[in-house]
Design an enzyme around this catalytic site. Structure first.
Site, PDB file in Angstrom:
ATOM      1  N   PHE A 156      55.537  17.537   9.139  1.00 16.37           N
ATOM      2  CA  PHE A 156      56.952  17.515   9.516  1.00 16.37           C
ATOM      3  C   PHE A 156      57.594  18.893   9.538  1.00 16.37           C
ATOM      4  O   PHE A 156      58.606  19.101  10.197  1.00 16.37           O
ATOM      5  CB  PHE A 156      57.751  16.624   8.544  1.00 16.37           C
ATOM      6  CG  PHE A 156      57.998  17.235   7.199  1.00 16.37           C
ATOM      7  CD1 PHE A 156      59.038  18.137   6.985  1.00 16.37           C
ATOM      8  CD2 PHE A 156      57.191  16.912   6.110  1.00 16.37           C
ATOM      9  CE1 PHE A 156      59.267  18.710   5.738  1.00 16.37           C
ATOM     10  CE2 PHE A 156      57.406  17.473   4.862  1.00 16.37           C
ATOM     11  CZ  PHE A 156      58.445  18.383   4.685  1.00 16.37           C
ATOM     12  N   LYS A 208      49.225  13.425  17.258  1.00 17.17           N
ATOM     13  CA  LYS A 208      49.937  12.462  16.415  1.00 17.17           C
ATOM     14  C   LYS A 208      50.993  13.243  15.640  1.00 17.17           C
ATOM     15  O   LYS A 208      50.724  13.842  14.609  1.00 17.17           O
ATOM     16  CB  LYS A 208      48.973  11.776  15.450  1.00 17.17           C
ATOM     17  CG  LYS A 208      49.417  10.374  14.945  1.00 17.17           C
ATOM     18  CD  LYS A 208      50.699  10.348  14.163  1.00 17.17           C
ATOM     19  CE  LYS A 208      50.523  10.856  12.749  1.00 17.17           C
ATOM     20  NZ  LYS A 208      51.789  10.705  11.945  1.00 17.17           N
ATOM     21  N   GLU A 210      55.796  11.204  11.827  1.00 15.88           N
ATOM     22  CA  GLU A 210      56.791  10.179  12.147  1.00 15.88           C
ATOM     23  C   GLU A 210      58.194  10.580  11.706  1.00 15.88           C
ATOM     24  O   GLU A 210      59.183   9.985  12.146  1.00 15.88           O
ATOM     25  CB  GLU A 210      56.399   8.839  11.517  1.00 15.88           C
ATOM     26  CG  GLU A 210      56.322   8.820   9.994  1.00 15.88           C
ATOM     27  CD  GLU A 210      54.975   9.273   9.453  1.00 15.88           C
ATOM     28  OE1 GLU A 210      54.653   8.895   8.303  1.00 15.88           O
ATOM     29  OE2 GLU A 210      54.249  10.000  10.163  1.00 15.88           O
ATOM     30  N   SER A 231      49.771  17.941   2.900  1.00 18.19           N
ATOM     31  CA  SER A 231      49.541  18.132   1.467  1.00 18.19           C
ATOM     32  C   SER A 231      48.049  18.128   1.178  1.00 18.19           C
ATOM     33  O   SER A 231      47.237  17.594   1.946  1.00 18.19           O
ATOM     34  CB  SER A 231      50.225  17.019   0.669  1.00 18.19           C
ATOM     35  OG  SER A 231      49.579  15.774   0.890  1.00 18.19           O
ATOM     36  N   CYS A 235      54.068  26.134   4.248  1.00 18.43           N
ATOM     37  CA  CYS A 235      52.881  26.327   3.409  1.00 18.43           C
ATOM     38  C   CYS A 235      52.668  27.783   3.032  1.00 18.43           C
ATOM     39  O   CYS A 235      51.801  28.079   2.206  1.00 18.43           O
ATOM     40  CB  CYS A 235      51.647  25.764   4.091  1.00 18.43           C
ATOM     41  SG  CYS A 235      51.296  26.480   5.704  1.00 18.43           S
ATOM     42  N   GLU A 271      53.155  22.359  -6.228  1.00 16.02           N
ATOM     43  CA  GLU A 271      53.823  22.797  -4.999  1.00 16.02           C
ATOM     44  C   GLU A 271      55.186  22.109  -4.922  1.00 16.02           C
ATOM     45  O   GLU A 271      55.280  20.889  -4.845  1.00 16.02           O
ATOM     46  CB  GLU A 271      52.992  22.432  -3.779  1.00 16.02           C
ATOM     47  CG  GLU A 271      53.625  22.909  -2.490  1.00 16.02           C
ATOM     48  CD  GLU A 271      52.790  22.601  -1.259  1.00 16.02           C
ATOM     49  OE1 GLU A 271      52.860  23.384  -0.285  1.00 16.02           O
ATOM     50  OE2 GLU A 271      52.080  21.578  -1.266  1.00 16.02           O
TER      51      GLU A 271
END
Length: 488
Positions: free
Chosen positions: A149, A173, A176, A226, A281, A381
């Protein structure tokens, strides 16, 4: 309310699923659209179309394939502001951050335009008398990207242009949570008039991910997210015979040595920690001062307090909200955990209220000092706008602390000493190293590296690694005798 569709076989089609999820603006909770939850049949439809498209696309000369990318570069540049606005609305980041993200995406398109040279093989004459041997590269087949995302536009382009230029068909993909950006980009890519099936987009969540990992036609999977999910994707994809590159999470440390330039270091560190609300990240997370730290601590605190938080399309806003209410609660809980472990909050961004956006997922920039090095906050994190400040006596102890962690995405040092910079570069266990750099993000010509639990696989996104990932080598050994020519 717009209900998003899949793009399969060169046309927009409804999902086979009748379940939908809301796409929410994190700044005000406005529902922007609805995205289908998706299912395995959607993936099967896309895979079938992609396999058909691949058979035509793989026979298209690479010099012609890259012509589509030249045109794509122009399309993305012409629509940069519109795409950036969509990124801001669905992800929360500022408009300037969204534009910068897409500029990075375009850099990868530009780099992939050099594929005629990047895909070249190797040749050796007379490996034995009258025998030649050479290696050629051929496309892998149908490949797919499972995107996160936090960079709705850029991260897919670590993979997509290379996959297409190498002759593969590609299934996207999107997350969402942020499907609008790639839906818009794929809509723009219709102008390329690619062969039907070469490019697909399948919306959805977990069921779609599992179907991509299981479908036998799909040969390669690229993932960013993740570490726990990256490990799952890698394990399941590899078990099903696929190539997998799975970028995981991070806990990016930054060492500040006593000889660092305070003003420069402060500005760069603050931008690294709070850019994109810490949801990247390569965001700096743990700032490690070595030796005397009073001056740098005061400078970081002062600069943090001046950073403006708000809606990303408003003027002068430097940081937007985190992606969901759940993310906001998680970050707040981690700050509280740090306090319980003995940390001291120097700048508290919890319960931030933005006028006109009271329902937004806002956390203002936060600094927490003296967290224990063996505590939960030091190893977790956060993925939010939180700077953890710790003080260590020597560079050796600081490097030892860095190397003891599970992640290895990025590590940085600020210093004016070439000797210490070289020591750090050599000894720090991370795939991306920054020296007087706050976000060590490789440009398109270099792989986006990652070590330890920050990456699962062998070949990273971008650059030559992408070419290696999206092609398979074929070695040909051949002999031609002069006597055979007499027969013709």
């Amino acid at each position: 309310m717009e209900k998003l569709k899949n793009y399969i076989g060169g046309q927009w089609v409804d999902s086979r699923s009748d379940q939908f999820l809301n796409v929410v603006n994190p700044a005000n909770q406005e529902i922007l659209a609805q995205v289908p939850a998706g299912n395995a049949q959607d993936v099967a439809d896309a895979a079938e179309a992609a396999e058909k498209g691949f058979q035509e696309w793989r026979r298209t000369p690479v010099s012609k394939r890259v012509q589509y990318l030249f045109k794509l570069k122009t399309i993305l540049e012409d629509n940069l502001d519109d795409i950036a606005r969509t990124i801001t609305l669905e992800s929360g980041k500022t408009f300037l951050e969204a534009k910068a993200e897409m500029i990075r995406a375009i850099e990868n398109v530009e780099n992939a335009c050099g594929m005629p040279a990047m895909m070249q093989g190797e040749f050796s004459e007379d490996i034995a008398k009258g025998i030649d041997e050479y290696m050629i590269r051929q496309p892998l087949g149908v490949c797919a990207c499972i995107a996160p995302f936090n960079f709705p536009g850029m991260i897919t382009f670590w993979f997509l242009p290379y996959a297409l230029a190498c002759g593969n068909s590609y299934i996207i993909k999107p997350s969402e949570k942020v499907p609008l950006t790639m839906t818009k980009i794929v809509g723009l890519m219709e102008q390329l008039d690619l062969p039907k099936g070469v490019l697909s987009i399948v919306q959805g969540g977990r069921e779609v991910v599992d179907a991509l990992l299981e479908h036998p036609v799909i040969k390669g999977i690229s993932f960013v997210g993740s570490s726990n999910v990256a490990k799952y994707v890698y394990s399941k994809g590899a078990a099903n015979g696929k190539r997998v590159q799975a970028q995981g999470g991070a806990k990016n440390p930054v060492i500040v040595l006593p000889d660092a330039d305070i003003d420069m270091t402060t500005q760069i560190v603050i931008d690294s920690v709070y850019g994109c609300a810490g949801q990247r990240c390569l965001a700096a997370s743990t700032i490690i001062t070595v030796g005397e730290h009073k001056e740098i601590t005061e400078s970081l605190v002062e600069s943090t307090k001046t950073r403006k938080t708000g809606f990303g399309l408003d003027d002068d806003v430097q940081m937007g909200p985190v992606i969901t209410t759940e993310s906001k609660n998680r970050v707040n809980n981690l700050i509280e955990k740090g306090v319980q472990e003995g940390g001291r909050v120097l700048v508290d961004g919890r319960n931030a209220k933005i006028e006109g956006f009271e329902n937004g997922n806002f956390i203002a920039p936060t600094i927490i000092e003296d967290i224990p090095l063996d505590g939960e906050l030091a190893s977790t994190e956060i993925f939010g706008p939180v700077l953890s400040l710790v003080h260590i006596n020597t560079i050796d102890e600081a490097i030892q602390f860095i190397n003891s962690g599970r992640y290895g995405n990025m590590a940085c040092v600020f210093t004016s000493s070439g000797l210490n910079a070289r020591k750090f570069r050599h000894e720090a266990e991370a795939g991306n190293i920054g020296i007087n750099i706050g976000v060590a993000a490789p440009v398109a010509q270099f792989p986006f590296s990652g070590w330890k639990d920050s990456f699962y696989g062998d070949l990273h996104g971008q650059g030559k690694h992408a070419v290696e990932f999206f092609t398979q080598t074929k070695v040909v050994i051949e002999r031609w005798l002069k006597e055979w020519n007499r027969k013709f």
